[in-house]
Enzyme design. Structure first.
Site, PDB file in Angstrom:
ATOM      1  N   LYS B  76      42.820 -21.408   1.239  1.00 53.53           N
ATOM      2  CA  LYS B  76      42.161 -20.227   0.679  1.00 53.53           C
ATOM      3  C   LYS B  76      42.475 -19.051   1.599  1.00 53.53           C
ATOM      4  O   LYS B  76      42.491 -19.211   2.821  1.00 53.53           O
ATOM      5  CB  LYS B  76      40.646 -20.472   0.590  1.00 53.53           C
ATOM      6  N   SER B 151      34.084 -18.470  -5.584  1.00 52.37           N
ATOM      7  CA  SER B 151      35.162 -17.592  -5.198  1.00 52.37           C
ATOM      8  C   SER B 151      36.475 -18.313  -4.886  1.00 52.37           C
ATOM      9  O   SER B 151      37.515 -17.673  -4.848  1.00 52.37           O
ATOM     10  CB  SER B 151      34.734 -16.811  -3.958  1.00 52.37           C
ATOM     11  N   SER B 175      30.851 -21.612  -3.960  1.00 56.86           N
ATOM     12  CA  SER B 175      32.249 -21.197  -4.126  1.00 56.86           C
ATOM     13  C   SER B 175      33.279 -22.320  -4.052  1.00 56.86           C
ATOM     14  O   SER B 175      34.451 -22.096  -4.346  1.00 56.86           O
ATOM     15  CB  SER B 175      32.610 -20.132  -3.090  1.00 56.86           C
TER      16      SER B 175
END
Lengths: 484, 484
Positions: B76, B151, B175
């Site tokens: 990420k 997210s 997330s």
């Protein structure tokens, strides 16, 4: 109207840890700009603070020195504001749960009285960097070497009633932190900085007047001057029908005035909240006990010891314990010479005078303690006269050699050979027949004594101050009596 | 090879059936060929990845290979990777390449895993649909026009599209788990403090926790084995032994006590979703577990508390992005204020600004008690709910999200509705508990997530339960129709 001044001080002390409070970067002074700023100090993304245990230990040491409550659990908070030299956009501080709670210190005033000043609390925080507004063609330079340097902010109660008390309190805090070795206390380098909260009220009124805060006053002398100036300003303002505004002011030492920096309406809302990157600081009794057991002797204890061990009185002892270095110096001289009172007299007399005159601090004093001790011994054993000793001391100050070398080189050794002195006396009597007659003709004892002393002075002068004054007295007396 | 799980690839590498270089080349080609459809990568690190792959192959030849050596994966874009762009999905960090690795990146590097690129994400991890990224929205491989959740939407889409076998992710309020649910993946958020936050760009420090997105629990265990552990650089990481999470995967589940919070089966959950979750739980009964209803009475307060605490922390965490030292800086700033104002206005997107404003408001003088402190009280009540529950059960199960993947644009104009996406996931962040989401059914041909919440440091039990479920179900083997 009679006015009373109310003063509280916030003193920021840079702690003498090797590395910063939340990063491993060095805290040494004087490096190239930004050479001592790590990724943490620069607040790079993802960087996290890790507490330096040394700063905690130093805060606890300070807490003991001012008889304060030590918090077993203290919490770091974020103090939010934007400034170019504050990389994270917040300062890590302790707002709600400081590490050091209520304490107190006592200060000696010039009239011989003693006052106790309360300490509201002391907390740990990090210093900001520096903004440099010159040399950048209208832009500003940022130096983050100082960012993250540990600070202990010591907040007093509004207990001081004069600028003198405030300065005495500040000196006491200075003495404590330097005794503990937790700061170099160097105000000129910013290692110790002071904000003064000042208000006035009619004498007898219990509630406080509106205060102003004078920021960053950076010497003992300026603290006194800034407060006096501000007090005058406030009284004048009120007496002219005005009102004191709650505001932050700056002291301009060159013009000896304070200037408004920002008023209450523009005060920041710092939005303090607990820093979630740091755990609460939990310390146990064992940790606290260990620190207490390792505490060095502190100013008050040392002062008491000087009184009992060396037979000094409080007025003599108090100035000697103002700094650890000075106190150590005194003890070396006292022990080396075996005469503590003379040691104290020399240090607070000639030495203090020359230090003041040359603006030299004790740590940079050119006269070694052992040399001063030797000098005192040379007076004691009659090698030199007390008067000439001052001359030797000045030569020591100027680095002209050891006491014995100076005495030797300058031929200052006291003459105690009676035949030599007798010769001198004879010469003086022969050269000053008028004075002798004058003396012999005088009948008022007091006036006669004065005339005798004049003759002693002539002999001393003839010996260039080296003749043993007691012997001169005796021989002269003898000669004058026999010539009756 | 893209049909293989991480564990299968590890076996193939071990057996010499392929090399890391071959795997990495294939991965990079597939990303180049197909990612236009998902936009799951912000940065693809071709050269760097190939270098790492060759180094991994060499390590294997030298007999220094571990389970992750040579495995391609994605980070990420919130994990700082040395000299590799780390944008956090924001224009603010569009050109930011950190000079350091996050601890997670370092550990995976050290394990020989091959980072092929940085996955798209909601800007600064603020979002539940991956529509707030400065680098454009991410599309769910389960259907054109569907969000992947957020997210960590890029990480999830990349794994669901079978571009990579695994990705790192972070979870502040759901997330990891919500994208896992919406993309049919296994997502694990460990206990707060289990994985170091050092070098992870902070959103809300007391809630952020790194974890994994994989196809199954076995792969999650392998990743966690490498990522977990105490880190002296993160004061909130916990010094606790890391067990071998792979070792307990096959443990028998008989006697396992499962609790179903009645609050998680309320009106927020459609009957179809509820039925899928209940049917998944019935599988556990078949595996020997006992199931009972429990209550988490303060659940309904979780979202409100979260949307005070998380923005409050974020408002301070994001202050460092000021245009002074790194990141976006506006053109020709007139003064410091202008520099701040325009750099931040230009650098941050709408959702980030909204949360900074909300957080700033919640911490402001006069509101702090009513919002921040009250939210902290709620947080403790929620923690207490879980403590009580875990006295009765070993694991808590329920839905991960209120609905399956929704259409892009559906909730962007309604922030509150968007925030409710996390209604079931937020509580475990507030409590700091480990939680995961595994594929547990389908509604309208879209994956439904089964959430498993464990007690502190009970990841091994959770992974064990997830793995046993995956041995008897094939929800996790469903392939997204639009996968590459």
């Amino acid at each position: 109207m009679q006015w009373e001044t109310v003063i509280g001080l916030e003193v920021h002390v840079q702690l003498a840890t090797q590395s910063k409070i939340f990063s491993g970067a060095s805290t040494a002074f004087g490096a190239e700009p930004n050479a001592q700023a790590s990724a943490v100090d620069l607040a790079m993304p993802g960087m996290l603070p890790v507490l330096n245990e040394g700063a905690v230990r130093m805060a606890v040491q300070f807490g003991f020195a001012v008889n304060a409550d030590i918090a077993h659990r203290s919490v770091f908070d974020r103090k939010n504001y934007f400034y170019a030299d504050l990389p994270k956009g917040y300062q890590i501080s302790q707002m709600y749960h400081p590490i050091v709670g209520k304490g107190e210190v006592s200060v000696n005033l010039s009239d011989g009285s003693e006052r106790t000043i309360g300490i509201e609390h002391a907390h740990l925080e990090e210093d900001a960097g520096k903004s440099l507004h010159e040399d950048f063609q209208g832009q500003s330079g940022i130096d983050l070497n100082r960012a993250g340097t540990p600070l202990l902010e010591i907040v007093s109660e509004p207990d001081m009633r004069s600028a003198e008390e405030a300065a005495a309190y500040l000196r006491k805090i200075h003495a404590i932190v330097t005794y503990l070795g937790i700061s170099d206390g160097d105000m000129s380098q910013g290692s110790m900085r002071c904000d003064c909260n000042v208000s006035v009220r009619p004498k007898g009124q219990t509630e406080f007047g509106t205060r102003s805060e004078i920021k960053n006053v950076n010497s003992f002398r300026f603290v006194e001057k800034a407060i006096n100036t501000e007090v005058e300003r406030q009284i004048e303002l009120i007496e002219d029908g005005g009102e004191v505004q709650q505001e932050t002011r700056l002291y301009d030492a060159d013009r000896d005035e304070t200037r408004s920096m920002r008023t209450k309406e523009f005060a920041n809302d710092y939005r303090y909240f607990p820093d979630p990157d740091l755990l609460p600081v939990e310390i146990d009794d064992e940790y606290i006990d260990r620190i207490r057991d390792d505490l060095p002797e502190l100013p008050d204890t040392k002062q008491a010891r000087f009184i009992t061990e060396y037979g000094l009185n409080a007025d003599e002892a108090a100035p000697l314990v103002q700094s650890q270095t000075l106190a150590d110096y005194f003890e070396q001289v006292a022990r080396g010479s075996g005469d503590a009172r003379q040691a104290a007299n020399w240090i607070m007399g000639e030495l203090a005078r020359l230090m003041n005159q040359n603006e030299v601090e004790i740590q940079d004093c050119p006269v070694g303690a052992s040399d001063l001790a030797t000098l005192i011994l040379r007076v004691q054993d009659g090698t030199i006269s007390g008067k000439l000793a001052k001359q030797v001391f000045e030569a020591l100050w100027n680095g002209e050699g050891s006491p014995d070398e100076i005495i030797d080189k300058q031929g200052l050794k006291q003459v105690s050979d009676s035949s030599e002195i007798e010769a001198l006396v004879d010469q003086v009597l022969a050269d000053n027949q008028a004075m002798v007659d004058d003396y012999l003709g005088e009948e008022v004892a007091k006036k006669q004594k004065k005339k005798f002393n004049a003759l002693v002075g002539q002999v001393m002068k003839a010996s260039q101050g080296k003749a043993n004054p007691a012997q001169v007295n005796d021989i002269l007396q003898q000669k004058l009596t026999s010539s009756d | 090879m893209h049909t293989s799980t991480l564990s299968e690839l590890a076996r193939a590498l071990e057996a010499g059936e392929t090399t890391s270089e071959a795997l990495t080349r294939e991965t990079l080609e597939r990303i180049r060929a197909h990612d236009g459809r998902y936009n799951s990568f912000i940065t693809v690190a071709e050269e760097r990845a190939l270098e790492q792959a060759r180094a991994a192959d060499k390590a294997r030849t030298d007999g220094r290979a571990g389970p992750l050596t040579g495995i391609p994966f994605a980070h990420k874009d919130i994990f700082c990777t040395e000299d590799l762009l780390t944008t956090c999905g924001s224009r603010m960090l569009e050109n930011f390449a950190p000079p350091y690795n996050s601890t997670v990146a370092q550990k995976l590097d050290d394990a020989g895993a091959v980072c092929v690129g940085k996955a798209n994400m909601d800007e600064f991890a603020m979002g539940s649909s991956n529509e707030t990224s400065y680098f454009g929205p991410v599309t769910n491989p389960w259907g054109d026009g569907l969000v992947p959740g957020g997210s960590s939407g890029g990480s999830a889409a990349a794994v669901a599209a079978r571009l990579v076998p695994a990705a790192t992710a972070t979870d502040t309020g759901g997330s990891i788990r919500q994208p896992a649910a919406l993309c049919g993946l296994t997502g694990l958020k460990p206990t707060y403090g289990r994985i170091s936050r050092y070098g992870i760009i902070a959103f809300a420090s007391s809630l952020d926790q790194a974890g994994t997105l994989t196809r199954d629990a076995r792969d999650a265990a392998l990743m966690l084995n490498t990522m977990a552990g105490f880190d002296p650089k993160d004061s909130t990481s916990l010094d606790r032994e890391v067990p071998d999470y792979s070792a307990s995967l096959e443990n028998d589940l008989s006697g396992l006590r499962i609790g179903l919070p009645k609050e998680y089966f309320s009106d927020e959950l459609s009957p179809a979703m509820a039925e899928q979750v209940r049917s998944a739980v019935r599988e556990y009964e078949k595996l020997g577990a006992t199931v009972k209803e429990i209550t988490l009475p303060h659940s309904h307060l979780a979202v409100a508390a979260y949307y005070v605490i998380a923005p409050a922390e974020a408002s301070a965490n994001l202050s460092r992005f000021d245009g002074v030292r790194y990141g976006h800086r506006c053109d020709n700033p007139q003064d410091l204020n202008d520099l701040y104002l325009r750099s931040r206005s230009e650098g941050f997107g709408e959702e980030v600004k909204r949360r900074i404003l909300v957080g700033t408001y919640a911490l402001s003088a006069g509101f702090f008690d009513a919002y921040y402190l009250k939210a902290q009280k709620v947080r403790r009540l929620i923690q207490q709910d879980f403590t009580n529950a875990f006295n009765e059960v070993d694991l808590i199960m329920g839905p991960t999200s209120p609905s399956p993947a929704f259409a892009q644009g559906d909730k962007t104009d309604d922030p509150i509705n968007m925030y409710l996406e996390d209604v079931f996931t937020i509580a475990s962040n507030l409590a700091g508990l480990p939680a995961m989401s595994i594929p547990g059914g389908m509604v309208n041909n879209l994956p439904v997530g089964l959430q498993i919440i464990g007690n502190y440091f009970d990841e091994a039990r959770m992974l064990n339960a997830a793995h046993r479920f995956q041995q008897v179900t094939d929800w996790h083997r469903q392939v997204a129709p639009n996968s590459a």
